[in-house]
Design an enzyme around this catalytic site. Structure first.
Site, PDB file in Angstrom:
ATOM      1  N   ASP A   9     -27.334 -20.919  -3.120  1.00 28.98           N
ATOM      2  CA  ASP A   9     -27.385 -22.195  -3.859  1.00 28.98           C
ATOM      3  C   ASP A   9     -28.803 -22.604  -4.220  1.00 28.98           C
ATOM      4  O   ASP A   9     -29.210 -23.748  -4.001  1.00 28.98           O
ATOM      5  CB  ASP A   9     -26.692 -23.290  -3.038  1.00 28.98           C
ATOM      6  CG  ASP A   9     -25.244 -22.943  -2.752  1.00 28.98           C
ATOM      7  OD1 ASP A   9     -24.409 -23.172  -3.639  1.00 28.98           O
ATOM      8  OD2 ASP A   9     -24.960 -22.397  -1.657  1.00 28.98           O
ATOM      9  N   HIS A  11     -30.019 -22.618  -7.269  1.00 32.87           N
ATOM     10  CA  HIS A  11     -29.910 -23.443  -8.491  1.00 32.87           C
ATOM     11  C   HIS A  11     -31.218 -23.476  -9.263  1.00 32.87           C
ATOM     12  O   HIS A  11     -31.632 -24.542  -9.763  1.00 32.87           O
ATOM     13  CB  HIS A  11     -29.432 -24.861  -8.140  1.00 32.87           C
ATOM     14  CG  HIS A  11     -28.041 -24.906  -7.626  1.00 32.87           C
ATOM     15  ND1 HIS A  11     -26.937 -24.836  -8.439  1.00 32.87           N
ATOM     16  CD2 HIS A  11     -27.557 -24.967  -6.359  1.00 32.87           C
ATOM     17  CE1 HIS A  11     -25.837 -24.875  -7.706  1.00 32.87           C
ATOM     18  NE2 HIS A  11     -26.182 -24.940  -6.430  1.00 32.87           N
ATOM     19  N   ASP A  48     -25.131 -18.670  -6.929  1.00 32.13           N
ATOM     20  CA  ASP A  48     -25.910 -19.742  -7.551  1.00 32.13           C
ATOM     21  C   ASP A  48     -27.410 -19.530  -7.393  1.00 32.13           C
ATOM     22  O   ASP A  48     -28.149 -20.430  -6.989  1.00 32.13           O
ATOM     23  CB  ASP A  48     -25.491 -21.112  -7.000  1.00 32.13           C
ATOM     24  CG  ASP A  48     -24.195 -21.601  -7.620  1.00 32.13           C
ATOM     25  OD1 ASP A  48     -23.751 -21.004  -8.620  1.00 32.13           O
ATOM     26  OD2 ASP A  48     -23.613 -22.564  -7.107  1.00 32.13           O
ATOM     27  N   HIS A  84     -22.001 -21.678 -10.523  1.00 29.67           N
ATOM     28  CA  HIS A  84     -22.854 -22.168 -11.610  1.00 29.67           C
ATOM     29  C   HIS A  84     -23.337 -21.049 -12.525  1.00 29.67           C
ATOM     30  O   HIS A  84     -23.444 -21.257 -13.725  1.00 29.67           O
ATOM     31  CB  HIS A  84     -24.071 -22.908 -11.037  1.00 29.67           C
ATOM     32  CG  HIS A  84     -23.763 -24.309 -10.638  1.00 29.67           C
ATOM     33  ND1 HIS A  84     -24.241 -25.399 -11.303  1.00 29.67           N
ATOM     34  CD2 HIS A  84     -22.976 -24.791  -9.645  1.00 29.67           C
ATOM     35  CE1 HIS A  84     -23.788 -26.505 -10.738  1.00 29.67           C
ATOM     36  NE2 HIS A  84     -23.018 -26.160  -9.714  1.00 29.67           N
ATOM     37  N   HIS A 170     -18.831 -17.171  -1.971  1.00 30.71           N
ATOM     38  CA  HIS A 170     -19.365 -18.429  -2.503  1.00 30.71           C
ATOM     39  C   HIS A 170     -18.201 -19.409  -2.651  1.00 30.71           C
ATOM     40  O   HIS A 170     -17.750 -19.711  -3.753  1.00 30.71           O
ATOM     41  CB  HIS A 170     -20.038 -18.161  -3.853  1.00 30.71           C
ATOM     42  CG  HIS A 170     -20.779 -19.357  -4.390  1.00 30.71           C
ATOM     43  ND1 HIS A 170     -22.076 -19.654  -4.062  1.00 30.71           N
ATOM     44  CD2 HIS A 170     -20.394 -20.344  -5.237  1.00 30.71           C
ATOM     45  CE1 HIS A 170     -22.463 -20.747  -4.677  1.00 30.71           C
ATOM     46  NE2 HIS A 170     -21.441 -21.196  -5.402  1.00 30.71           N
ATOM     47  N   HIS A 203     -22.159 -22.043  -1.720  1.00 32.73           N
ATOM     48  CA  HIS A 203     -21.397 -23.076  -2.417  1.00 32.73           C
ATOM     49  C   HIS A 203     -21.424 -24.417  -1.676  1.00 32.73           C
ATOM     50  O   HIS A 203     -21.559 -25.454  -2.311  1.00 32.73           O
ATOM     51  CB  HIS A 203     -19.949 -22.653  -2.637  1.00 32.73           C
ATOM     52  CG  HIS A 203     -19.185 -23.619  -3.503  1.00 32.73           C
ATOM     53  ND1 HIS A 203     -19.575 -23.931  -4.771  1.00 32.73           N
ATOM     54  CD2 HIS A 203     -18.053 -24.343  -3.280  1.00 32.73           C
ATOM     55  CE1 HIS A 203     -18.735 -24.800  -5.299  1.00 32.73           C
ATOM     56  NE2 HIS A 203     -17.807 -25.078  -4.409  1.00 32.73           N
ATOM     57  N   HIS A 205     -23.225 -27.150   0.235  1.00 33.33           N
ATOM     58  CA  HIS A 205     -24.644 -27.504   0.322  1.00 33.33           C
ATOM     59  C   HIS A 205     -25.048 -28.100   1.656  1.00 33.33           C
ATOM     60  O   HIS A 205     -26.219 -28.327   1.894  1.00 33.33           O
ATOM     61  CB  HIS A 205     -25.013 -28.454  -0.816  1.00 33.33           C
ATOM     62  CG  HIS A 205     -25.148 -27.742  -2.127  1.00 33.33           C
ATOM     63  ND1 HIS A 205     -25.908 -28.215  -3.171  1.00 33.33           N
ATOM     64  CD2 HIS A 205     -24.634 -26.568  -2.568  1.00 33.33           C
ATOM     65  CE1 HIS A 205     -25.838 -27.380  -4.197  1.00 33.33           C
ATOM     66  NE2 HIS A 205     -25.051 -26.375  -3.856  1.00 33.33           N
TER      67      HIS A 205
END
Lengths: 450, 532
Positions: A9, A11, A48, A84, A170, A203, A205
């Protein structure tokens, strides 16, 4: 003994604020430094890596540079898609970097159906040759569509794989889900293969080490995140990744914090206050807060007794914070309400005219949803959006496919409108980019003000 | 009951006649069986009115006995001649001399108009003397209407003869909100009946059902079960401590249990109850962990005695199946836990409020733990539905029912503290919430609650006291049916409900056959494309 780093994650590329984007990248660089100094055998990125499937080039360039550093140090990197950066047709930057050999994507599989039996999904195991660790991956998809794949997994085949072995995924797990996340957006633990030494999750957080089928199941959480709630959570809990040692079939995860700028959260309850009073109270709080070189999160919520939300001088308050040295300012006012409600009145019964008038009067009201929807162009855009969003399913089209198609069409309209308005080059996105696939518990999307 | 039968409403032909009315009184009409026919207890017969072709009366056999034109001495003599002298010994034509008499009760008067409209009413008159009787035809019962939300219970049964053309169903909204009782002794087809009932509710979102399953027999972990229903993936949720693939594990975080949840489930003294609340006020949702792991000094500071804490701990450890080890709470059955399971109870509530059927495998739990889960969920649903009613939204919500085995555990009169199930039995109807109470011992359920269980699906029961409890609270007069109930074979039942016009005899189909039929017509699954 095998040692690996487990991240998820990231991102990368998230945030419209360049300062936050830069902070996120800086944390990724810092994480890479820590991984290099830990001399791990390999790295797992459990989905992600990027915020969207096609992120901006500057982000990709920096990510590629860091992955190259790992590669130069003979550290292998294994990755799966997250919800994402997923792309159903492999049109993601994740695939581009995999193609360039910077890492190995560890998700491959095929369905088989025996006579009269249930379809079975056989996932291909990947072997990290130097350590002998087997990795099996299952990518995340938007709204946990991967659950369909889990339901068909050939579990015995995976359970028979020789160890040590790591399952990379995920998805949220149903039984560990906090209240507020729909059960349909999670995968029950009974769909996971047993017998793995480590379950490398992504996935979710909220960082945590859990147990699954007698082995550690870990969510590292993001390095910074991608929205207000992530930043807020990061103010309370250090962000980082896990270093995992596998020795004689026993995996031991250890959290490694990644340094970054401090975050300070300022909360203002505006319930029952006038817009003017709320602004005054907020200003006083901000003035009493140390903000220099910090990420400042401002959360204003409640129902104003009078005035409009737009009566609070948001831009001026943010400007003042920046002048006082705040590194970045992020305002969430999605839970702030005004009592002033526009009344919509229409006089004709023609449906398209009614539609237009309703939209016009609403968008001209006290709380327009976004600048993009202001004025005649906004009304026109809203009306254009209705068309794809109200479209019927096409013959033979599955519901999920139809929804994807609608969202894609609507998204293209929004992107075109935004780019047309701003005159800036478009940030490319395709299906799967929507930030509705929140791993957070019961939160609404935080609003970002620039 | 769907009118899916041939529309044959013609009067009985001579060939169809099996008996004739020869006397009796209202409620106990005497008929003579025609030679060569065999009338059984429970048979449904019809008396057509020759003067009004559209009118007929439905009757049911309650008792059988012999009749003869000879006096007892002659009959004894005739028997002696047959047994000792091997002679016929008949003084009259045999079919005229001796016969079977049956006592029947009139159930329903059916009247059909010229336009095909029909209606039924309770009988208030006697059919004429010497009226011919025939067996019931499927078309006789098309007067009974198909409910909007049918819950299939079985096929109409006349004696031991099943009439598969007539499916007996009651409206689920009415039935579930007005509570259901399934009284049965072991081996009479209780779980088969429940599976058949539940099967017809799957895929229908007008009702949410929570089934606490202490024998883990409904889902079909081994063999056929509700999981085989075509709508099961969307409509059925199964929780188990050891779930089959795809089902969530039954995990409940101890933080989700409040002291009031234990009310009427785990018996506590006043001091223990106060101790629980004191801990709650100090530790909020960590009160159970504090109770199980806390030190003596801490309890002393809260003015809670050591003996009270010790007793409370023992009770809750036993009820929840937990123990402590090195400062950790360890779950014996992995159900009540300190990690995960935060959303399980709220998920169950949400599933029910979305019209899904939830089965909870409680086969590894203690009685108290099973009832605790049911109680927490029922309490939450009850509060929510009270809110929906206040907000005027109740009609839009599905009805919800709780299926409870060995119902006297929660509905019996022995409990000092009231619990949510008793509240639902008394007040649930107002909020569209009901109970399905399954029991072998309904005599332990107070009469007030028995009277509130407005649909009773009565399976065979040899125990006279239990039959008495059922009959005295039935929606129809079953006072002459005691022996009928005692003699019900496996799968045979009588449905007595305020929503049926008479107590309907049914034959519950074998669930496995029902599923086998379904599986026969199921298309093979196509694999989705894998886009990894």
């Amino acid at each position: 003994m095998t040692t690996f780093a487990h991240l998820s994650d990231l991102h990368l590329g998230a945030f419209r604020d360049p300062a936050l984007r830069a902070e996120l990248l800086a944390r990724f660089v810092a994480a890479t430094d820590l991984i290099l100094s830990a001399k791990v055998d390999f790295v797992i990125i459990a989905g992600d890596l990027f915020q969207v499937n096609i992120p901006e080039i500057a982000t990709v360039t920096e990510v590629a540079r860091q992955l190259r550093r790992l590669q130069d140090a003979k550290i292998r990197t294994y990755i799966i898609y997250g919800s994402h950066d997923y792309s159903p047709n492999h049109a993601s930057m994740v695939d581009v970097l995999a193609g360039a050999g910077l890492y190995q994507k560890v998700v491959e599989g095929e369905f088989t159906t025996e006579e009269g039996g249930e379809p079975l999904l056989r996932l291909r195991p990947f072997r990290d040759v130097p350590t002998g660790v087997t990795l099996v991956g299952m990518s995340g998809r938007k709204t946990t569509l991967e659950r369909r794949y889990f339901e068909h997994l050939d579990l015995p085949a995976l359970e028979q794989l020789p160890g040590p072995k790591v399952f990379v995924f995920h998805s949220g797990i149903t039984e560990l889900r906090p209240v507020g996340i729909p059960e349909s957006e999670s995968v029950p633990s009974s769909l996971f293969p047993k017998g793995f030494d480590y379950y490398a999750g992504g996935h979710v957080h909220q960082r945590g080490v859990h147990g699954l089928h007698g082995a550690p199941m870990v969510y590292p959480g993001p390095l910074l995140g991608y929205d207000f709630r992530d930043l807020e959570a990061g103010a309370l809990q250090p962000r980082g990744f896990y270093l995992v040692e596998i020795d004689q079939g026993r995996a031991t995860p250890r959290f490694v914090p990644v340094p970054g700028r401090d975050t300070v959260v300022v909360r203002q309850d505006a319930e029952g206050l006038s817009a003017e009073a709320a602004a005054g109270a907020l200003r006083a709080q901000l003035e009493a807060t140390q903000v220099a070189d910090r990420i400042v999160l401002v959360h204003v919520a409640g129902q104003l007794a009078s005035g409009r939300t737009s009566d609070i001088p948001w831009l001026a308050l943010q400007q003042q914070l920046r002048e006082r040295g705040a590194f970045a300012v992020y305002v969430s006012r999605s839970q702030l309400r005004s009592t002033i409600v526009g009344r919509v009145s229409i006089g004709r019964s023609d449906s398209s005219h009614i539609e237009e008038r309703v939209l016009a009067e609403y968008l001209d009201g006290p709380d327009p949803p976004a600048p993009t929807f202001r004025g005649d162009a906004g009304v026109s855009l809203a009306r254009q959006l209705l068309e794809p969003l109200c479209a019927e399913l096409q013959p033979g089209e599955a519901v999920a496919e139809g929804e994807d198609r609608k969202i894609e069409a609507a998204y293209q309209l929004l992107v075109s409108a935004r780019d047309g308005a701003a005159g800036s080059p478009p940030q490319q996105r395709t299906l799967g980019d929507q930030e509705t696939d929140s791993p957070h518990a019961g939160d609404e999307a935080g609003g970002e003000e620039e | 009951m769907p009118p899916t039968v041939s529309q044959d409403h013609s009067p009985a032909s001579r060939l169809e006649v099996i008996a004739q009315i020869i006397g009796g009184e209202h409620g106990q009409i005497l008929i003579r069986q025609k030679a060569g026919e065999r009338i059984e207890l429970g048979d449904l017969l019809v008396a057509d009115d020759p003067t009004d072709p559209g009118s007929s009366m439905l009757l049911q056999v309650h008792n059988l006995r012999y009749g003869s034109q000879e006096n007892d001495l002659n009959l004894q003599l005739m028997s002696g001649m047959q047994l000792e002298l091997h002679e016929g010994g008949d003084f009259l034509e045999p079919q005229l001399r001796s016969y079977v008499l049956a006592e029947v009760t009139s159930l329903l008067v059916i009247e059909r108009g010229a336009q095909g409209h029909s209606r039924s009413r309770r009988p208030k008159h006697l059919p004429s003397f010497f009226r011919d009787l025939r067996r019931v035809r499927p078309s006789d019962l098309d007067v009974l209407t198909q409910p909007a939300h049918p819950v299939f219970l079985g096929y109409l049964r006349s004696g031991s003869r099943t009439i598969p053309q007539v499916r007996v169903a009651i409206d689920g909204v009415d039935m579930f909100t007005h509570h259901v009782l399934v009284p049965a002794t072991t081996g009479r087809g209780k779980s088969n009946l429940m599976k058949v009932m539940l099967w017809s509710t799957l895929g229908k979102d007008y009702c949410g059902l929570l089934v606490l399953d202490p024998h883990d027999e409904y889902y079909g972990r081994e063999g056929h079960g509700l999981k085989d229903h075509p709508d099961a993936p969307e409509s059925l949720v199964y929780y188990s401590p050891d779930p089959p693939r795809g089902s969530p594990a039954l995990r409940i975080n101890l933080r989700r249990i409040r002291p009031d949840h234990l009310r009427g489930i785990v018996p506590m003294t006043e001091a223990q109850g106060q101790a629980a609340w004191t801990l709650w006020h100090h530790h909020r949702d960590a009160w159970l962990a504090a109770l199980l792991l806390g030190q003596e000094e801490e309890f002393s500071q809260l003015d809670i005695g050591g003996a009270t804490i010790g007793a409370l701990r023992r009770k809750l450890r036993l009820a929840l199946g937990v123990r402590t080890n090195e400062g950790q709470v360890v779950s014996r059955n992995e159900v009540f836990t300190t990690e995960g399971g935060d959303s399980t109870l709220s998920d169950i509530v949400e599933h029910l409020q979305n019209g899904r059927k939830v089965i909870v495998d409680t086969s590894r739990l203690s009685d108290s733990a099973e009832l605790l889960i049911g109680s927490i969920v029922a309490g939450e649903v009850f509060r929510n539905y009270q809110g929906f009613k206040a907000a005027g939204r109740l009609r839009a919500m599905p009805v919800i029912s709780f299926v409870i085995e060995e119902a006297p555990r929660v509905l019996g009169g022995g409990s000092e503290e009231p619990n949510i199930f008793g509240t639902i039995a008394r007040e649930g109807r107002k909020f569209r919430i009901g109970l399905v109470a399954i029991t072998q011992l309904c005599s332990l359920i107070p009469r007030e609650i028995m009277a509130n269980l407005n649909t009773k699906v009565i399976l065979g029961n040899e125990m006279a006291a239990e039959r008495e409890a059922i009959i005295s609270s039935a929606s129809q007069d079953l006072t002459r049916d005691s022996q009928l109930i005692a003699g019900l074979d496996r799968g045979e039942a009588i449905v007595s409900s305020v929503f049926t016009k008479f107590a309907i005899p049914i034959q519950v189909p074998f669930f496995d056959e029902l599923v086998a039929q379904e599986l026969l017509h199921r298309p093979p699954k196509r694999p989705p494309a894998f886009l990894g």
